[in-house]
Motif scaffolding. Structure first.
Motif, PDB file in Angstrom:
ATOM      1  N   GLU A   1       0.850  -1.189   0.000  1.00 13.15           N
ATOM      2  CA  GLU A   1       0.000   0.000   0.000  1.00 13.15           C
ATOM      3  C   GLU A   1       0.883   1.235   0.000  1.00 13.15           C
ATOM      4  O   GLU A   1       1.808   1.337   0.807  1.00 13.15           O
ATOM      5  N   VAL A   2       0.601   2.168  -0.904  1.00 16.20           N
ATOM      6  CA  VAL A   2       1.326   3.436  -0.971  1.00 16.20           C
ATOM      7  C   VAL A   2       0.547   4.479  -0.177  1.00 16.20           C
ATOM      8  O   VAL A   2      -0.633   4.725  -0.449  1.00 16.20           O
TER       9      VAL A   2
ATOM     10  N   GLY B   1      -0.178   4.571 -12.893  1.00 16.93           N
ATOM     11  CA  GLY B   1      -0.843   3.331 -12.497  1.00 16.93           C
ATOM     12  C   GLY B   1      -0.613   2.925 -11.056  1.00 16.93           C
ATOM     13  O   GLY B   1      -0.716   1.745 -10.727  1.00 16.93           O
ATOM     14  N   ILE B   2      -0.319   3.884 -10.186  1.00 19.08           N
ATOM     15  CA  ILE B   2      -0.039   3.591  -8.784  1.00 19.08           C
ATOM     16  C   ILE B   2      -1.237   3.988  -7.923  1.00 19.08           C
ATOM     17  O   ILE B   2      -1.609   5.157  -7.849  1.00 19.08           O
ATOM     18  N   LYS B   3      -1.833   3.013  -7.261  1.00 20.94           N
ATOM     19  CA  LYS B   3      -2.913   3.299  -6.320  1.00 20.94           C
ATOM     20  C   LYS B   3      -2.302   3.795  -5.013  1.00 20.94           C
ATOM     21  O   LYS B   3      -1.265   3.305  -4.579  1.00 20.94           O
ATOM     22  N   TYR B   4      -2.960   4.749  -4.375  1.00 25.48           N
ATOM     23  CA  TYR B   4      -2.401   5.339  -3.160  1.00 25.48           C
ATOM     24  C   TYR B   4      -3.510   5.665  -2.170  1.00 25.48           C
ATOM     25  O   TYR B   4      -4.696   5.757  -2.515  1.00 25.48           O
ATOM     26  N   THR B   5      -3.099   5.846  -0.920  1.00 26.57           N
ATOM     27  CA  THR B   5      -3.991   6.292   0.150  1.00 26.57           C
ATOM     28  C   THR B   5      -3.411   7.559   0.749  1.00 26.57           C
ATOM     29  O   THR B   5      -2.208   7.618   1.024  1.00 26.57           O
ATOM     30  N   GLU B   6      -4.249   8.574   0.937  1.00 26.47           N
ATOM     31  CA  GLU B   6      -3.784   9.794   1.592  1.00 26.47           C
ATOM     32  C   GLU B   6      -3.817   9.598   3.105  1.00 26.47           C
ATOM     33  O   GLU B   6      -4.818   9.171   3.662  1.00 26.47           O
TER      34      GLU B   6
ATOM     35  N   PHE C   1       6.076  10.074   1.611  1.00 21.92           N
ATOM     36  CA  PHE C   1       5.348   8.851   1.297  1.00 21.92           C
ATOM     37  C   PHE C   1       5.978   7.647   1.985  1.00 21.92           C
ATOM     38  O   PHE C   1       7.149   7.672   2.374  1.00 21.92           O
ATOM     39  N   GLU C   2       5.187   6.602   2.118  1.00 17.32           N
ATOM     40  CA  GLU C   2       5.666   5.305   2.600  1.00 17.32           C
ATOM     41  C   GLU C   2       4.982   4.211   1.802  1.00 17.32           C
ATOM     42  O   GLU C   2       3.836   4.377   1.360  1.00 17.32           O
ATOM     43  N   ILE C   3       5.691   3.109   1.608  1.00 17.24           N
ATOM     44  CA  ILE C   3       5.088   1.911   1.042  1.00 17.24           C
ATOM     45  C   ILE C   3       5.099   0.858   2.143  1.00 17.24           C
ATOM     46  O   ILE C   3       6.153   0.524   2.683  1.00 17.24           O
ATOM     47  N   VAL C   4       3.913   0.382   2.500  1.00 16.72           N
ATOM     48  CA  VAL C   4       3.778  -0.499   3.656  1.00 16.72           C
ATOM     49  C   VAL C   4       3.147  -1.829   3.253  1.00 16.72           C
ATOM     50  O   VAL C   4       2.529  -1.955   2.199  1.00 16.72           O
ATOM     51  N   THR C   5       3.332  -2.827   4.122  1.00 17.76           N
ATOM     52  CA  THR C   5       2.717  -4.131   3.940  1.00 17.76           C
ATOM     53  C   THR C   5       2.231  -4.626   5.292  1.00 17.76           C
ATOM     54  O   THR C   5       2.781  -4.236   6.332  1.00 17.76           O
TER      55      THR C   5
END
Length: 412
Positions: A161-162, A247-252, A268-272
């Motif tokens: 998740e971005v 094409g990158i889905k993201y959450t604010e 930004f962070e990319i998390v799992t």
């Protein structure tokens, strides 16, 4: 005599971990260079002042986690806790800004922080990261975020998740800080000790509280987005637009501020969710003020870093480190020819395993099976006299006669 063991918080990278590390490094090099990035390597230690000024004296990293010592010249030296400040110092000291408009670098190396060791987090850890100097376009922000996501996807990391946010400029943050302090001061009695300390020295870090972050008064804190200046809001909207184009889905996430003081504008962070509470795999953002702070140069910059140990925990599929060829030589009269064949194959970029002591055929086959080799060259006295070898394909279990002088071309 008691065995000397590795220091707490360090790890030997050997065996399958080493194979995985090399695989990640190789994918990194190929992919980042496809985007136009060049490799850079900075010293493993720097003057302590670089990190105090670059990271921020009120951060947990500088206050609690740095490995700092005096050298023999009575200089204060620190093992690098992160690499952005070092890369900025390198960029400024070498006057790279005078040689090119935009500079793109990537790095891969050890960092050091004195903190509690846990899964995916060591006191000596490895980071892969990128830094871009000389470009302030929101398109770059989106492209770098997309590159980080695509890099992880290329490595086979899933369930990502971005999360993005904007922390504005120094001016908008000053206004926001006042509103934030005003909000939290009425809840001082309900706050953890760290946050009571942060409220005056580094109030943005209140949003990142790991102790009380789920309490209602944290969730109802004012959002920094509401205090962005018009140009900052426009930049943020453009970043979101180009993330969609890429094409990158993201959450604010309005609570996302990152842990270092040098960030401004996009973060930004990319998390799992596959790593439990330590879910951040990769993070970064824009730091347009850091070059002015360290070198009085008004040059924009953007970057990210990823902890390699965490990435390794998420990479399941990677090429195995197995030889292409196993050479089974039988009888003392064949050893010299076997070694010559091995050396010729290696000169042609073919991975070869060959033993130095004589074995029987059964022992050779058992060893070749264990190594998971693709082919086996069998060289006995009869084959040597005929000027041939037997080439066995382990996938089909078939074997063919091949002339010794043709073996390289045949295998290639």
């Amino acid at each position: 005599m008691e065995l000397i063991r590795k220091p707490k918080g360090t790890k030997d990278i050997i065996g399958e971990d080493a194979v995985k590390y090399i695989y990640i490094s190789n994918v990194t090099q190929k992919m980042f260079e496809n985007y136009g990035y060049k490799f850079a390597k900075t010293p493993i230690f720097e003057e302590t002042e670089l990190f105090k000024r670059g990271i921020g004296e009120a951060t947990d990293v500088v206050e609690k986690e740095m490995y700092t010592f005096k050298d023999k010249g009575d200089r204060s030296i620190t093992l690098r806790p992160e690499n952005t400040a070092s890369m900025v110092r390198c960029y400024l000291e070498n006057s790279i800004y005078a040689k090119e408009d935009i500079s793109r670098f990537y790095y891969n190396g050890s960092m050091f922080r004195y903190e509690r060791p846990q899964a995916g987090r060591q006191r000596e850890f490895n980071q892969i990261g990128v830094e871009v100097f000389g470009e302030k376009s929101p398109i770059l922000d989106a492209e770098v975020i997309a590159m980080g996501y695509n890099w992880l996807a290329k490595l086979g990391v899933t369930d990502l998740e971005v999360k993005i946010n904007s922390v504005g400029s120094k001016g908008s943050r000053t206004i926001y800080r006042e509103k934030l302090v005003e909000h939290f001061k009425s809840h001082l009695d309900d706050m953890c000790e760290d946050c009571k300390d942060r409220i005056n020295r580094n109030p943005l870090r209140l949003l990142d509280c790991k102790v009380d972050g789920e309490k209602d008064f944290y969730k109802s804190a004012p959002s920094i987005i509401d205090y962005l200046f018009e140009d900052e809001r426009k930049h943020y909207e453009e970043v979101k637009k180009y993330l969609t184009i890429f094409g990158i889905k993201y959450t604010e996430d309005p609570t996302l501020v990152r842990g270092l003081d040098y960030y401004s504008s996009t973060v930004f962070e990319i998390v799992t969710n596959k790593l439990g509470s330590q879910g951040t795999v990769l993070g970064g953002g824009r730091y347009d003020n850091l070059l002015k702070e360290l070198g009085d140069k008004d040059i924009p910059a953007f970057g990210f870093a990823a902890g390699v140990e965490r990435v390794m925990m998420l990479v399941d599929e990677y090429p195995k480190d197995v030889p292409d060829i196993y050479i089974a030589w039988l009888g003392d009269s064949t050893v010299e020819t076997a070694m010559k064949i091995a050396e010729d194959l290696r000169k042609n970029d073919i991975k070869v395993y060959v033993d130095y002591s004589s074995k029987g055929m059964k022992a050779h086959m058992k060893k070749a099976d264990k190594l998971e080799t693709k082919y086996c060259i069998i060289l006995g006295e009869d084959e040597l006299n005929k000027g041939i070898v037997l080439l066995k394909d382990f996938s089909t279990r078939e074997q063919k006669e091949v002339k010794i002088e043709e073996i390289i071309n045949y295998i290639k």
